[in-house]
Each structure stands twice: as structure tokens, then as C-alpha cells.
Write a protein that holds these residues in place. Sequence first.
Motif, short mmCIF file in Angstrom:
data_model
loop_
_atom_site.label_atom_id
_atom_site.label_comp_id
_atom_site.label_asym_id
_atom_site.label_seq_id
_atom_site.Cartn_x
_atom_site.Cartn_y
_atom_site.Cartn_z
N UNK A 129 0.81 -1.09 -0.05
CA UNK A 129 -0.13 0.02 -0.07
C UNK A 129 0.90 1.07 -0.13
N UNK A 130 2.21 1.20 0.30
CA UNK A 130 3.00 2.41 0.62
C UNK A 130 3.89 2.50 -0.54
N UNK A 131 3.74 1.57 -1.71
CA UNK A 131 4.74 1.65 -2.79
C UNK A 131 4.67 2.81 -3.62
N UNK A 132 5.69 3.43 -4.10
CA UNK A 132 5.63 4.62 -5.13
C UNK A 132 5.44 3.97 -6.57
N UNK A 133 4.01 4.02 -7.04
CA UNK A 133 3.73 3.63 -8.25
C UNK A 133 3.94 4.35 -9.59
N UNK A 134 4.74 5.65 -9.38
CA UNK A 134 5.55 6.29 -10.35
C UNK A 134 6.18 5.42 -11.42
N UNK A 135 6.01 5.26 -12.78
CA UNK A 135 6.56 4.49 -13.82
C UNK A 135 7.86 5.37 -13.65
N UNK A 136 9.15 4.52 -14.13
CA UNK A 136 10.49 5.10 -14.31
C UNK A 136 10.59 5.24 -15.68
N UNK A 137 11.08 6.49 -15.57
CA UNK A 137 11.06 7.12 -17.08
C UNK A 137 13.03 7.29 -17.37
N UNK A 138 13.67 7.19 -16.52
CA UNK A 138 15.14 7.37 -16.59
C UNK A 138 15.69 6.81 -15.31
N UNK A 139 17.18 6.63 -15.68
CA UNK A 139 17.87 6.10 -14.31
C UNK A 139 18.10 7.36 -13.24
N UNK A 191 16.08 9.06 -12.06
CA UNK A 191 14.84 9.04 -11.07
C UNK A 191 15.42 8.09 -10.07
N UNK A 192 16.09 7.11 -10.42
CA UNK A 192 16.53 6.14 -9.49
C UNK A 192 17.63 6.63 -8.40
N UNK A 193 18.53 7.27 -9.22
CA UNK A 193 19.74 8.10 -8.40
C UNK A 193 18.96 8.98 -7.47
N UNK A 194 17.85 9.56 -7.85
CA UNK A 194 17.24 10.56 -6.97
C UNK A 194 16.82 9.81 -5.74
N UNK A 195 16.13 8.42 -5.95
CA UNK A 195 15.47 7.86 -4.74
C UNK A 195 16.72 7.69 -3.82
N UNK A 196 18.07 7.42 -3.98
CA UNK A 196 19.09 7.33 -3.07
C UNK A 196 19.54 8.87 -2.65
N UNK A 197 19.62 9.85 -3.37
CA UNK A 197 19.82 10.91 -3.09
C UNK A 197 18.79 11.91 -1.98
N UNK A 198 17.56 11.34 -2.32
CA UNK A 198 16.80 11.66 -1.29
C UNK A 198 16.98 11.42 0.19
N UNK A 199 17.97 10.71 0.51
CA UNK A 199 18.33 10.28 1.93
C UNK A 199 19.31 11.52 2.35
N UNK A 200 19.63 12.24 1.79
CA UNK A 200 20.61 13.45 2.39
C UNK A 200 20.05 14.18 3.29
N UNK A 201 20.82 14.11 4.52
CA UNK A 201 20.11 15.01 5.52
C UNK A 201 20.96 15.91 6.26
N UNK A 202 20.80 16.97 6.66
CA UNK A 202 21.76 17.89 7.54
C UNK A 202 22.22 17.10 8.78
N UNK A 203 23.27 17.60 9.27
CA UNK A 203 23.92 16.61 10.57
C UNK A 203 22.88 16.60 11.61
N UNK A 204 22.27 17.60 11.87
CA UNK A 204 21.40 17.53 12.90
C UNK A 204 20.02 16.72 12.89
#
Length: 467
Positions: A5-15, A17-30
Motif C-alpha cells: 500500500x506504501x509503494x511508489x507507483x510512478x513509472x520509471x522514465x530515466x535512471x 529518477x533512481x539516483x534521486x531515490x538514493x539522493x533523497x536520503x541526504x540529511x543535515x547533520x542535526x
Amino acid sequence: MSNPADQDGRPVTSTKELVDVLASGCKPRDAWRIGTEHEKFGFVRPEAATATRAAFSAPPYAPEGIEALLRATEAQGDWSPITDNGAIIGLKGQGAHRGGAISLEPAGQFELSGAPLTSLHETAEEFARHFSDLRGPARALGLGFAPLGFHPLATRAELPWMPKSRYAIMRNYMPKVGSFGLDMMQRTCTVQVNLDFSSESDMARKMKVSLALQPVATALFANSPFYEGRPNGWLSNRARVWTDTDNARSGMPEICFRDDFGFSAYVEWALDVPMYFIVRDGKMIDVAGRSFRAWLAGDRQDGLDGYTPTIGDFEDHLTTVFPDVRLKTFLEMRGADAGSPDMMLAQSALWTGLLYDDAALTAAEALVREHDPESYRTLRGDVPARGLATPFGTGTVRDVAARMIAIAADGLRARNLRDGDGRDETIYLAPLFAIAAGGPTQAEHWLARYEGPWAGDTSRILGEAEV
């Protein structure tokens, strides 16, 4: 894996977007947090044994087993069930347990996926609360739990299978790609710590350091010296199992040591790891061995024809790659055997100290650069047998471990996070300092017990390791 139920159903149109999945984990130190996951083997306590339920045998899913334990834990409050085809296979934390989850490994190994926490003091509290919460319902069912790296007694045939669709697919596929895949599934337990990064470059630094030093951690936390009731010739049989489970998706990927390593390089590597499954309409479809890269390119592969790859498919795929350090939207340290609560907490302390302070990370990088990447990849295959006594460079792995622990202690002191008694987080490294100074690892401790007071009765380990 995400719930359907939580899955992201957006179609992949380019790699990208897959890189962005990992990059979304970047967080400030605090916003950096510490998440600890740990597994343990269930067993029937001797006083609860019957004619049909042997002492120290693994509990079944049902009756009077893992299913009942999950229901009893749920009844304590602040947990909601996770189901698979109508069977309860885990719990999602609510309220006081929000951010955490309880899940099952293939043979019913009970796992707490801890919440993301600010300090190791909070992690220690979470450990104590989990074991306390588990003890009551487990004892009521006549069960105990022991965190060890490899099951010390049971054959695979003596262990149950949990009703998880993912595991049915893996069970069929694993024997095709390695000698020990089913052993990994049914007879191993691990502890891992999940840590954050601030940027792509920060992730790459942390990956290179932690991946290189995983074999040292394997030696420090070795806790699986028995196989079907007898010494097996290995201090970490769990780590030995991982040397031939499925090498296309595990180990120490060479790309992670390259100067240009980043999110894109990891995506490219992951795309070439064979798939296990996709989820559609809440059901898993077995596509084991198919290529995600070819699917993305429009190749009409058996089982995938007619389906469009989605972001959620890739996020699920990332959970089916098993390098010693796994990259998702955080980094998972995966090189240690499960062990005593103090040792599992020490593992979180070790990596937090090494990776969450700039000066400590710089010192750890300098330590790692003393040897080339291939040396660490070779070391991975050597340490399961000899542990800290494994020769390395001009000394042994114990020498590297001592330096690694000292750097981690400096990093934890710099964090200067104190508990109610004014103690900083270095208190959780105490068992590692003792080992680095020449004390026995957990595996060596158990072997001494086997040769001494146990008089060869390996079943004694489950009672003495019980949490």
C-alpha cells in the motif's frame, strides 16, 4: 521492503529518477539518526518441552509458536499487524514504538528494526525495553530467544519456514546461485546499524571506510563457532556462509572503492543484480533471475511482459541486494554476527563513532588507505576462520581493530552526548576495548565453555545466551 500500500507507483522514465531515490536520503547533520536492527533464534525452553516439542527445538509458526508470539506482542499495545496473504508476519510500531518494526527472518528468527534515534543512550533504552517486552509473552509460550550468528544445533530440515511470499521465491532461487543460500536464510542471525549521510560525497566517504573495515568488524563480533552441535572450525560461520550465498548481489562491490563512486554508480551496479520479485495488486510475482536493466530498456522478459517498472519496484529491488554495506536512503552496516545485547550495542557505537564525527572519519580514512581495496576483499574471506588472529599487513586484524576502536572512541567523545549519570557514549565500547586488549571474542568464549564446563554439550549455549 515497503508494504504494497506504501509503494511508489510512478513509472520509471530515466535512471536519474533512481539516483534521486538514493539522493533523497541526504540529511543535515542535526537530522542524522542511529537505527539498530537485531535478530535472535527462538527455542523451546527445557521446562516447556513435551513429547512433541523437544527442548531447544525451534518454534514453529503455529501452533504455540511465532504467530502466537506476534499476536501476544501486538496485544501489549502500540503495535499494528503486518500481514502476507492473511498471515501475520510482522508488527509496525505505533505510539511509543513509532518508527520501529518487528519482522521475521525465514526460519522465524525474531527481528527488531529499531526506530531512528538521536543517541546511543536511546538505543540502549530501546534494547532494554524490547527484551523486557519480549520476555513475558515468550515465556508464557515456553519460548526463549538467543542472539547468535549461526544456529548452533539445528539442521535445516529441523527448522520451520515462515509464510512470507518473499521467502518462498528466495527459497527456490537461492540453491541455483550459491552453496549456502538456504543456510543464510534459515540458520543465520545478524545485527546491523543504519546511519545517515549529508551528501553524495559524504555517503561515498562513509561507504569506502565502512565497507573496507567490515571484515574487521566480522572478526570483533564473531559469534558462530558451532554447526549442528559441534565446533565447525570457524569463529564466524555466518560470515563464511556469506562467501558463497549469491555473489552477484553480496560481498564488497569493486565499484564502491572507485574514486568516482556515488549514487549513480551504485544504481548502475544494482540494475545488473538479478531480480527476485515485483508486487502488483498486493501480490508478489516471481521474476527471480530477470534483469531490471533489461526490463527498464523494454525487454519483454518472461513474467515481466506487460508490466511497467516503477519507483517502488526499484526500492523493493534495493532490499534484495546484500553487500556488506548496503546503500538505500541510509547506509546499513551488515558484517557482524548477532550477539549479546552489550555486543550488539557496541556494534552501533563502533560505527557511530567512526562515521558521525569529521575528525574520526578522516582518521578512519587514513587507516583504510594503508592497504589497497583488494586486501580488504581478501581479508573478508580469511577472517571467518581465524578472526582477530588473521594476519594482516605487518600484524594481525586485532591490531587494526584496536586502532579502529580508538578512533571510534574519539568520535563518540566529540559527540559529547551524555546520559542521566553524565556518561558519554564511549561506555558502549567497553566490551570491544576488552577484546582488543587480548580478551576472547564471543566465539572464543563459547568454545572455552564447550571444552570446559559444558563437557561438549552445545545445547547449553542457548540457555546461557538467552536474552
